[in-house]
Design an enzyme around this catalytic site. Sequence first.
Site, PDB file in Angstrom:
ATOM      1  N   ARG A 172       0.807  -1.221   0.000  1.00  0.00           N
ATOM      2  CA  ARG A 172       0.000   0.000   0.000  1.00  0.00           C
ATOM      3  C   ARG A 172       0.845   1.279   0.000  1.00  0.00           C
ATOM      4  O   ARG A 172       0.474   2.285   0.594  1.00  0.00           O
ATOM      5  CB  ARG A 172      -0.964  -0.001   1.195  1.00  0.00           C
ATOM      6  N   SER A 221     -11.719  -0.447   2.063  1.00  0.00           N
ATOM      7  CA  SER A 221     -11.000  -0.946   3.242  1.00  0.00           C
ATOM      8  C   SER A 221     -10.501   0.222   4.088  1.00  0.00           C
ATOM      9  O   SER A 221      -9.788   1.090   3.586  1.00  0.00           O
ATOM     10  CB  SER A 221      -9.824  -1.819   2.814  1.00  0.00           C
ATOM     11  N   GLU A 291      -5.933   2.960   6.139  1.00  0.00           N
ATOM     12  CA  GLU A 291      -5.706   2.812   4.702  1.00  0.00           C
ATOM     13  C   GLU A 291      -6.442   3.908   3.939  1.00  0.00           C
ATOM     14  O   GLU A 291      -5.947   4.409   2.932  1.00  0.00           O
ATOM     15  CB  GLU A 291      -6.163   1.434   4.216  1.00  0.00           C
TER      16      GLU A 291
END
Length: 305
Positions: A172, A221, A291
């Site tokens: 990420r 998410s 996130e």
Amino acid sequence: MAGLGPLPSARGRLVADAPLGALTWFRAGGRAEFLFRPADAEDLAAFLRALDPGIPVTVIGAGSNLLVRDGGVAGVVVRLPASGFGSITLEADGIVAGAAALDRTVAEAAAEAGLAGLAFLSGIPGSLGGAVAMNAGAYGSEIADILDWAEIVTRDGAALRLGAHELALSYRHARLPAGAIVTRVRLRARPGDRATIAAEMARIRAAREATQPVRGRTGGSTFKNPPGAKAWELIDAAGCRGLRRSDAQVSEKHCNFLLNLGEATATDLEALGEEVRARVRAATGIALEWEIRRIGRPLKEEGGR
């Protein structure tokens, strides 16, 4: 917000005091001091070169993994429009696409052309530029597996092409220069059977619909998976499934998703996320990392605006 001085002229659209909440999937949040939609990469580069370096610049994509705080965003917010940044060009062994092209649209174009390896993009909400910036992934694959290069415009208006190795892609994360904006990318693919690719995309779509609140007002998410663990399992074990704050709720279907049930503010959503983090840490000792990208200022810093 305090007003800025005169801004550079541009061929694209520049709007003052622009609402941003409607541009996010949460449908909540504050306003941009200025919102700039450049006509193309050259327009973006020229604007940034001429812009006072002291003025902050924030880039947003399709708004799928974004929370804009209720106090709004100072400076200039850049949003790349599909008209100048949404092209998709098919090649024998890959795709060149603009950063505003939706991940799902890129996957569909590849499938129609019989190009394999990009089906997982159909399970990632948002646009390609954001996917590269965060090395997005799903269903066992991630951008790092398929990226050849990314073209960017830096904060000082330089246009560069960076190879995937220069971005040092990790979980990420991509190592982009500070303030850089992704404008175009090339993704590797391989010849494949159209029917097989279509079946894989159908499987991904069915899995998403069965396990995620895909029809809700959500940001995807919420927290990254900690090493060796799954965020949703930690949230569930901490008793947070279905937890509410006003109209903000932890999804009962997938508890790593936050939902706006109707009138939730960005403040409500962020506070609920922080409560989840606190409960998980108290229960497990693990500090979940956001996130969802959160930008702007809390409302209280805006004198009640």
